[in-house]
Structures are given as C-alpha cells and as structure tokens.
Design a protein around this motif. Sequence first.
Motif, PDB file in Angstrom:
ATOM      1  N   LEU A   2     100.917  38.814  58.046  1.00 15.97           N
ATOM      2  CA  LEU A   2     100.842  37.626  57.233  1.00 15.97           C
ATOM      3  C   LEU A   2      99.749  37.491  56.471  1.00 15.97           C
ATOM      4  O   LEU A   2      99.879  36.641  55.305  1.00 15.97           O
ATOM      5  CB  LEU A   2     100.937  36.109  58.342  1.00 15.97           C
ATOM      6  CG  LEU A   2     102.432  36.290  58.955  1.00 15.97           C
ATOM      7  CD1 LEU A   2     102.385  35.072  59.975  1.00 15.97           C
ATOM      8  CD2 LEU A   2     103.616  36.121  58.084  1.00 15.97           C
ATOM      9  N   TYR A   3      98.781  38.258  56.611  1.00 13.96           N
ATOM     10  CA  TYR A   3      97.764  38.159  55.452  1.00 13.96           C
ATOM     11  C   TYR A   3      97.510  39.579  55.190  1.00 13.96           C
ATOM     12  O   TYR A   3      97.661  40.594  56.074  1.00 13.96           O
ATOM     13  CB  TYR A   3      96.326  37.695  56.240  1.00 13.96           C
ATOM     14  CG  TYR A   3      96.028  36.327  56.194  1.00 13.96           C
ATOM     15  CD1 TYR A   3      97.304  35.259  56.454  1.00 13.96           C
ATOM     16  CD2 TYR A   3      94.905  35.485  56.051  1.00 13.96           C
ATOM     17  CE1 TYR A   3      97.206  33.884  56.627  1.00 13.96           C
ATOM     18  CE2 TYR A   3      94.735  34.321  56.266  1.00 13.96           C
ATOM     19  CZ  TYR A   3      95.909  33.473  56.359  1.00 13.96           C
ATOM     20  OH  TYR A   3      95.771  31.981  56.383  1.00 13.96           O
ATOM     21  N   ALA A   4      97.093  40.013  53.799  1.00 22.70           N
ATOM     22  CA  ALA A   4      96.855  41.325  53.422  1.00 22.70           C
ATOM     23  C   ALA A   4      95.968  40.966  52.154  1.00 22.70           C
ATOM     24  O   ALA A   4      95.843  39.946  51.580  1.00 22.70           O
ATOM     25  CB  ALA A   4      98.117  41.739  53.049  1.00 22.70           C
ATOM     26  N   ASN A   5      95.246  42.103  51.902  1.00 26.58           N
ATOM     27  CA  ASN A   5      93.890  42.018  50.857  1.00 26.58           C
ATOM     28  C   ASN A   5      94.120  43.389  50.294  1.00 26.58           C
ATOM     29  O   ASN A   5      94.120  44.538  51.107  1.00 26.58           O
ATOM     30  CB  ASN A   5      93.024  41.450  51.743  1.00 26.58           C
ATOM     31  CG  ASN A   5      91.906  41.365  51.023  1.00 26.58           C
ATOM     32  OD1 ASN A   5      91.849  41.497  49.717  1.00 26.58           O
ATOM     33  ND2 ASN A   5      90.756  41.072  51.431  1.00 26.58           N
ATOM     34  N   SER A   6      94.158  43.426  49.098  1.00 25.91           N
ATOM     35  CA  SER A   6      93.944  45.040  48.481  1.00 25.91           C
ATOM     36  C   SER A   6      93.336  44.879  47.300  1.00 25.91           C
ATOM     37  O   SER A   6      93.538  43.888  46.421  1.00 25.91           O
ATOM     38  CB  SER A   6      95.345  45.690  48.563  1.00 25.91           C
ATOM     39  OG  SER A   6      96.283  45.356  47.145  1.00 25.91           O
ATOM     40  N   SER A   7      92.910  45.994  46.782  1.00 26.00           N
ATOM     41  CA  SER A   7      92.317  46.119  45.234  1.00 26.00           C
ATOM     42  C   SER A   7      92.976  47.502  44.866  1.00 26.00           C
ATOM     43  O   SER A   7      92.685  48.297  45.307  1.00 26.00           O
ATOM     44  CB  SER A   7      90.932  45.971  45.224  1.00 26.00           C
ATOM     45  OG  SER A   7      90.149  46.763  45.675  1.00 26.00           O
ATOM     46  N   GLY A   8      93.011  47.370  43.205  1.00 24.04           N
ATOM     47  CA  GLY A   8      93.439  48.791  42.639  1.00 24.04           C
ATOM     48  C   GLY A   8      94.734  48.893  42.701  1.00 24.04           C
ATOM     49  O   GLY A   8      95.291  50.298  42.582  1.00 24.04           O
ATOM     50  N   ASN A   9      95.735  48.331  43.413  1.00 20.31           N
ATOM     51  CA  ASN A   9      97.071  48.491  43.821  1.00 20.31           C
ATOM     52  C   ASN A   9      98.025  47.904  42.593  1.00 20.31           C
ATOM     53  O   ASN A   9      99.410  48.115  42.707  1.00 20.31           O
ATOM     54  CB  ASN A   9      97.697  48.201  44.862  1.00 20.31           C
ATOM     55  CG  ASN A   9      96.971  49.027  46.063  1.00 20.31           C
ATOM     56  OD1 ASN A   9      96.694  50.151  46.119  1.00 20.31           O
ATOM     57  ND2 ASN A   9      96.793  48.402  47.356  1.00 20.31           N
ATOM     58  N   ILE A  10      97.636  47.185  41.773  1.00 23.05           N
ATOM     59  CA  ILE A  10      98.288  46.604  40.778  1.00 23.05           C
ATOM     60  C   ILE A  10      98.436  47.797  39.531  1.00 23.05           C
ATOM     61  O   ILE A  10      97.230  48.132  39.218  1.00 23.05           O
ATOM     62  CB  ILE A  10      97.784  45.163  40.146  1.00 23.05           C
ATOM     63  CG1 ILE A  10      97.618  44.319  41.186  1.00 23.05           C
ATOM     64  CG2 ILE A  10      98.491  44.583  39.177  1.00 23.05           C
ATOM     65  CD1 ILE A  10      96.914  43.031  40.769  1.00 23.05           C
TER      66      ILE A  10
END
Lengths: 254, 305
Positions: A152-160
């Motif tokens: 239910l929680y997620a966090n990422s960078s660079g995947n857009i």
Amino acid sequence: MKNFRFLILILFLLFADKAFAELTVDANHSHIKIDFFYHGSIVTISGQSDQNADLIIKVSSPEGHQGFKKKGKAAGFLWMNKGELNFEHAPNLYFLHSTKRLEEILSPEEADANTIGYSALGNHIKITPVSDENEKTKWFEEFVKFKESSRLYANSSGNISLTQKNSGQDFSIKFDWPYEAPHGDYIVTVYAAQNGRIIEQAETNVSVEQAGLVKALADMARDNGALYGLISIAIALGAGFGVGLVFRKGGGAH
Amino acid sequence: MYLYLPVALTSIHVLIPIGLGLVVGLLSGLFGVGGGFLMTPLLIMLGIPATVAAATDSNQIVAASTSGTYAHWKVGNVDFKMGLYLLAGGFLGGLVGVQAIKVLRAMGNADFVIKMTYVLMLGIVGTYMFIESLSIMKKKPTEEIKTDNENKIGIFLKRIPMQTRFEKSGVTHSALVPIVLGGFVGILAAIMGVGGGFLMVPVMVYILRMPMHVVVGTSLFQILFTCIEVTFLQAYTNHNVDFILAVLLLLGSTLGAQVGVVFGRRLKAEQLKILLACIVLAVTVKIIFELTLSPSILLAQAGGH
C-alpha cells in the motif's frame, strides 16, 4: 523603489509562466471495478509538462485514523502485543514516484508543505502515544514497513519515462495497482519542481469500486448481518451434509 | 484462478484455501478438533485481517464438523446425550469467559496472561497425552489400562449425585460432571479465543473415560453447535464473516473431514492420541518460537489477536 522591483518580479513571473507548457495529468484507468475475479490492476499515469521541470507523482487515499497493536517485550524476552498505537492524518495508500531523488529536486520545507515523501509524511502523521521524537521515528518506520509489506506504500525515483518534445515533455509511469487497496477514491497529484520549489501542480482521480457479486455480498454483510450469518450457516450445514451423503453412497459402492 | 474476497478485501488463489481446508478438515475428522489453532494464523499469514480470519474459520468449521459428525454418527460414534451436557456447560462457561476477559483487560497485562495460559495448557495437555499413550503402546499385549490415578478420580466422580448412564460411551457419571467440565473448557476457550477442541478431547478421554472413537464424534457434534453460534454472532455484530472465503475453505474441509474419519477408523485409540499429542506439542513449540523470536514487523492491525 521596492514596490517597483516587486512589480517587475510579478510581471516576470507572469511572463515566465506563459512560457511553460501547461502541466497536465491523466490516469488511463480512472474507474477500477472490483469484481469476482479481481486481482489488482495496472494503472498508467501520464501527461505533459515543461521541458526543464522535474516531476513528482503522488497517489494517495484520503487521510484518516489508523489503529495498530504494537509488539513489545514482556517479562524481558517474550514478544507480544503491548498496547495500541494510533496514527492520525495517515493515508491508507501512498505511492510516490519522482524523476530524480527527492532530495535533489525539492527543498525539505517544500516537501513538508505538500507532504511529499516518507520523511514529510512522517512529520505530517501524528502518532499517539509516543514519549519522544525517537520513538515516533521508530514507529513511523515500522508503519511504513507494514504498509510496504501490504503493497500500500511505495516509493521510487527514476521510473518515470520522459519523452522530449519541442513544446515540452511527455511523461508517463505504469505501475501495478495492488488488490490490497480497498474500494474508494484516490487522488493523483503531479508536481513540477524547479530549483527546489514546486512551480506547478495538476490533479486527477482514480476511483475503485466494488461491482456485481462482490458488492452484493459486501453490502449484505454490512447492512443485513443477521440474514448474511444465517445464509452462511445454512450453506455450511448443507455442504457438510451433502458431502457426508455423497461419501456414504461412494462408500457403499465398494 | 484468483477470487476477490468481499469482506476480507483481498484477492486469493482458489487452491490455497481449498488445500488448507483439506488439511484442517482431515485433522478435525481424525481428532475431533476444529483446527482453529492452525487455520486462523495461516489465514492471517495469507493477508486476511485477523478478525475476518477467526470469524470465517468458525463458519468453515460448521461445514467440516457437520460432515465429520455425520460420518461418525453413521458408525455409532456420537454420544448425543454427553454432547448436549458438555454443550450446556460450554455455553455457560463461554459467558463467564467473556466477562473474565473484560476483568483481565481492565487489570492490564491481559495479553500476557492469555498467552501464558495458552502455552501452559497446550504444553501440559500435549505432554500428558504423549507420555500416557506411549506407555500404553509399550505394554501392548496386556489390558491393564486401569491405573491408580483413574481410581482416585473415578471414586470421587462416583460420589457426586445425579448419576446417569451414557449409553453410547458406556460410562456412568453424574450429569453435573460434563456440565462443569464443559463450563471449564468454555471459560478457557473464550479467554484464549479458540474453539477448545484440543482441551475437550483430553477431558473426555482422561476424566470422562470415554472411548477415543466416541470422543472424536462427540467432540465434533459439540463443536458444530459452538461454531454455529459464533458464526452468527460474528456476522451479526462484527460483520466479518467472508462468505466466499468460507465456501472455498469448506470445499476442502468437508472432504478432508470424511477422509479423516475413514483414516481414523483404521487407527487404534493410542495411535490417534499420540498423533494428536504430537500436533498439540508442535503448536506449543511454534507459539514459543513466536514469543521469543524478534518479529520482522512490530505493528499488527488492531482488532485481531
């Protein structure tokens, strides 16, 4: 003199604003139906923005109260539930995706003001009862761990993914929508950031609804508990007897 | 194939609950236990909220115990009279137990007391059954099963008024004995939040001196009624019985119970007892591990166990 400078600044900002491609956002799957065979979905968030802007996409459910039991040691070495912990202003679902690492594109103040990122969320959520800041941090980390384990929680960078165009850039991100997320309305906000500040934001919705048999059963369980209970018992008795009868016949055959 | 569970609010592969039901149903047909001690934690591990897991399990046990009771009844292994007396006691005990929990909660430390009672009960019952059935299996040929211990309790039980004959079990007891024992198990079951089959079975075997095969059938008969009551109350007051999950579980458990009864008839009483003792001891060890190993996540959804 001061006023004059201020006027120039405003004019500049107005003019500069025009130069940006307007920020837009859209979710491909804005109505997710939970039917009998539902096993989650896939959602694509896409839109356009100004070329130079860094982007942050936040998907969250409305904030609310969440109650937990906390585990602790009793008698020195036995792990068991030791009291309750209440989280206020906590979204049940919180996804955050950014083009670069959050620290690189947003000042902490700006992140806090818009509740962007786990650290800002940690400052935003009120946890009771905790004795000090350290304890709060510890329980917030446990909270995130719990939420991430239920997807239910997620966090990422660079995947857009970004596609540059003359007038701006197209952005899009595709991610699994977890079946653990219950029905309800979810808000998708896209922030465009430059020099550590948010310069623009746009919003859209993803609504998840129960449908068909799932909705009928869920409604009945909630609104008509007695009848629901009696039907559940009747089916169980019937199934037990039915299987018993089948086995007796089967048993007699050999 | 995945199905969505409308009350648990999660999705599950259909083969998982069916397989789980099969295993737990087998245990219940073999030993006359509901199997909640196994099913509820497994469902929670699969992501079902704790309260929904417990409530739905009781709905599933209605089906498994109907199937098992029916199979045992066909071969004359259900003592209805004894079952009804135990049930009456269990019902009263349940009412007392619910009040006892309130008192414990008010005193604080309730979870500690409950967990400790649970572990101690499981450990003592499991160890006693294991040693006792092992010693009987060792002296196979002779039939000197009657011990001093039995005589002492037996003489005491014979002195209580209202003696009545339980035909199916072939024993004579005061009507008060099963009511009081049923009440005692009911209190503990309510406090520990379990059905109490693993306590009721040894009580019937060792104190009421009923034959093992009749014990299994009678225990299932008794569990059936307890779980009907629990299912109704859970659906009515807490709205947390998941119908779809229950149906998937009972598809497996009704079959499992039949297989269990067939297997059980091929086993001797001592073999059944020692197997049950092993399962009870395994559960004890598992709970001790849970209590002593650091959990990976220190938070649990409120409302469960």
